[in-house]
Write a protein that holds these residues in place. Structure first.
Motif, PDB file in Angstrom:
ATOM      1  N   LEU A 178       2.774   8.952  -6.120  1.00  0.00           N
ATOM      2  CA  LEU A 178       3.307  10.282  -5.812  1.00  0.00           C
ATOM      3  C   LEU A 178       4.440  10.638  -6.768  1.00  0.00           C
ATOM      4  CD1 LEU A 178       3.362  12.787  -3.973  1.00  0.00           C
ATOM      5  CD2 LEU A 178       4.965  11.531  -2.505  1.00  0.00           C
ATOM      6  N   CYS A 179       5.325   9.687  -7.026  1.00  0.00           N
ATOM      7  CA  CYS A 179       6.428   9.942  -7.954  1.00  0.00           C
ATOM      8  C   CYS A 179       5.926  10.159  -9.380  1.00  0.00           C
ATOM      9  CB  CYS A 179       7.450   8.804  -7.898  1.00  0.00           C
ATOM     10  SG  CYS A 179       8.484   8.862  -6.430  1.00  0.00           S
ATOM     11  N   LYS A 180       4.895   9.435  -9.775  1.00  0.00           N
ATOM     12  CA  LYS A 180       4.304   9.661 -11.102  1.00  0.00           C
ATOM     13  C   LYS A 180       3.710  11.063 -11.190  1.00  0.00           C
ATOM     14  CE  LYS A 180       3.309   4.891 -12.312  1.00  0.00           C
ATOM     15  NZ  LYS A 180       2.305   3.864 -12.491  1.00  0.00           N
ATOM     16  N   ALA A 232       6.777  -1.596 -11.185  1.00  0.00           N
ATOM     17  CA  ALA A 232       6.119  -0.329 -10.876  1.00  0.00           C
ATOM     18  C   ALA A 232       7.130   0.775 -10.616  1.00  0.00           C
ATOM     19  CB  ALA A 232       5.215  -0.488  -9.655  1.00  0.00           C
ATOM     20  N   GLN A 233       8.357   0.433 -10.197  1.00  0.00           N
ATOM     21  CA  GLN A 233       9.342   1.456  -9.870  1.00  0.00           C
ATOM     22  C   GLN A 233      10.187   1.854 -11.070  1.00  0.00           C
ATOM     23  OE1 GLN A 233      11.750   0.493  -6.534  1.00  0.00           O
ATOM     24  NE2 GLN A 233      10.016  -0.031  -5.250  1.00  0.00           N
ATOM     25  N   MET A 282       0.824  -1.193   0.000  1.00  0.00           N
ATOM     26  CA  MET A 282       0.000   0.000   0.000  1.00  0.00           C
ATOM     27  C   MET A 282       0.869   1.259   0.000  1.00  0.00           C
ATOM     28  SD  MET A 282      -3.088   0.964   2.534  1.00  0.00           S
ATOM     29  CE  MET A 282      -2.695   2.350   3.543  1.00  0.00           C
ATOM     30  N   ILE A 283       1.859   1.299   0.894  1.00  0.00           N
ATOM     31  CA  ILE A 283       2.762   2.448   0.945  1.00  0.00           C
ATOM     32  C   ILE A 283       3.562   2.518  -0.352  1.00  0.00           C
ATOM     33  CG2 ILE A 283       4.738   3.459   2.132  1.00  0.00           C
ATOM     34  CD1 ILE A 283       3.678   2.187   4.713  1.00  0.00           C
ATOM     35  N   ASP A 284       3.967   1.354  -0.841  1.00  0.00           N
ATOM     36  CA  ASP A 284       4.728   1.287  -2.083  1.00  0.00           C
ATOM     37  C   ASP A 284       3.938   1.900  -3.236  1.00  0.00           C
ATOM     38  OD1 ASP A 284       7.252   0.503  -2.942  1.00  0.00           O
ATOM     39  OD2 ASP A 284       6.487  -1.336  -3.856  1.00  0.00           O
ATOM     40  N   ARG A 285       2.673   1.539  -3.338  1.00  0.00           N
ATOM     41  CA  ARG A 285       1.825   2.092  -4.408  1.00  0.00           C
ATOM     42  C   ARG A 285       1.634   3.597  -4.241  1.00  0.00           C
ATOM     43  NH1 ARG A 285      -3.097  -1.516  -4.066  1.00  0.00           N
ATOM     44  NH2 ARG A 285      -4.069   0.494  -4.325  1.00  0.00           N
ATOM     45  N   PHE A 286       1.452   4.043  -2.986  1.00  0.00           N
ATOM     46  CA  PHE A 286       1.284   5.476  -2.736  1.00  0.00           C
ATOM     47  C   PHE A 286       2.521   6.244  -3.188  1.00  0.00           C
ATOM     48  CE2 PHE A 286       2.045   9.157   0.007  1.00  0.00           C
ATOM     49  CZ  PHE A 286       0.950   9.926  -0.341  1.00  0.00           C
ATOM     50  N   ILE A 287       3.706   5.746  -2.821  1.00  0.00           N
ATOM     51  CA  ILE A 287       4.948   6.422  -3.210  1.00  0.00           C
ATOM     52  C   ILE A 287       5.113   6.397  -4.732  1.00  0.00           C
ATOM     53  CG2 ILE A 287       7.463   6.351  -3.054  1.00  0.00           C
ATOM     54  CD1 ILE A 287       7.141   5.400  -0.167  1.00  0.00           C
ATOM     55  N   ASP A 288       4.764   5.267  -5.357  1.00  0.00           N
ATOM     56  CA  ASP A 288       4.843   5.194  -6.821  1.00  0.00           C
ATOM     57  C   ASP A 288       3.910   6.208  -7.487  1.00  0.00           C
ATOM     58  OD1 ASP A 288       6.743   3.192  -6.841  1.00  0.00           O
ATOM     59  OD2 ASP A 288       5.273   1.570  -7.020  1.00  0.00           O
ATOM     60  N   ILE A 319      12.000  21.916 -10.324  1.00  0.00           N
ATOM     61  CA  ILE A 319      12.220  20.694 -11.104  1.00  0.00           C
ATOM     62  C   ILE A 319      13.430  19.935 -10.570  1.00  0.00           C
ATOM     63  CG2 ILE A 319      12.992  19.828 -13.362  1.00  0.00           C
ATOM     64  CD1 ILE A 319      11.188  21.933 -14.643  1.00  0.00           C
ATOM     65  N   THR A 320      14.487  20.650 -10.243  1.00  0.00           N
ATOM     66  CA  THR A 320      15.700  20.020  -9.730  1.00  0.00           C
ATOM     67  C   THR A 320      15.430  19.267  -8.433  1.00  0.00           C
ATOM     68  OG1 THR A 320      17.046  21.753 -10.746  1.00  0.00           O
ATOM     69  CG2 THR A 320      18.075  20.453  -9.010  1.00  0.00           C
ATOM     70  N   PHE A 321      14.742  19.905  -7.504  1.00  0.00           N
ATOM     71  CA  PHE A 321      14.472  19.268  -6.218  1.00  0.00           C
ATOM     72  C   PHE A 321      13.452  18.137  -6.349  1.00  0.00           C
ATOM     73  CE2 PHE A 321      16.735  22.874  -4.635  1.00  0.00           C
ATOM     74  CZ  PHE A 321      17.306  22.446  -3.446  1.00  0.00           C
ATOM     75  N   MET A 322      12.463  18.302  -7.210  1.00  0.00           N
ATOM     76  CA  MET A 322      11.507  17.221  -7.419  1.00  0.00           C
ATOM     77  C   MET A 322      12.188  16.032  -8.102  1.00  0.00           C
ATOM     78  SD  MET A 322       7.860  19.008  -8.369  1.00  0.00           S
ATOM     79  CE  MET A 322       8.420  20.019  -9.700  1.00  0.00           C
TER      80      MET A 322
END
Length: 179
Positions: free
Chosen positions: A9-11, A177-178, A1-7, A56-59
């Motif tokens: 968020l990164c998308k 997914a990563q 669940m956390i893994d999907r949330f982070i994925d 953009i750099t920090f993201m």
């Protein structure tokens, strides 16, 4: 669940980065055309492009941290046993967490000093500009803590202990997914 949330968020962060880059291209190109073709320009173009570039750099740093694509060397680590690699993984992540804490503390102080200061052209709070450091420190720290939690609970594969690739064509042994 956390893994999907982070994925997810990164998308989302990647989409925001693309939008910011597109805005930068339009602003800078438009400003060049206006200056050379019509002897005028947009005052907001330079300032907004600078702000977007920094964000953009920090993201991008946060996304790279999640994907394990920051630069590194594995000459020593790859020769260690799995236990040694895990110890080095923990030490490296603790050091990066410390750096995230320093970044958060330092940028928080800068934001406090500049929150009332308005940018020259856009007249927005300079705190928004410096807030990118807090964003990167908090999200990056959360990613690091999650990786440490994965290691502690046995969810992290041994192949993920070394996140260095020989070339850009090589892929890490990350879940689909990563990638």
């Amino acid at each position: 669940m956390i893994d999907r949330f982070i994925d997810h968020l990164c998308k989302l962060i990647k989409i925001i980065m693309v939008v910011f880059l597109a805005i930068m291209v339009v602003l800078v190109f438009g400003n060049v055309v206006l200056r050379y073709g019509f002897n005028s320009g947009l005052a907001v173009s330079d300032e907004l492009s600078r702000w977007l570039f920094v964000w953009i750099t920090f993201m991008g740093a946060v996304v790279a941290m999640r994907e394990g694509t920051h630069l590194g060397t594995d000459t020593l680590i790859s020769r260690l046993s799995v236990r040694g690699q895990k110890i080095c993984f923990v030490i490296a992540n603790l050091l990066m967490l410390f750096c995230c804490a320093l970044l958060a503390k330092g940028t928080w102080q800068i934001v406090e000093m500049n929150i009332a200061t308005k940018s020259p052209v856009m007249e927005l709070s300079e705190g928004l500009f410096y807030g990118c450091g807090i964003f990167a420190a908090v999200i990056g720290g959360a990613v690091l803590l999650y990786k440490m939690w994965q290691l502690g609970t046995g969810q992290l594969k041994d192949s993920e202990l070394i996140g260095v690739r020989e070339s850009e064509e090589d892929t890490l042994d990350l879940p689909t997914a990563q990638r």
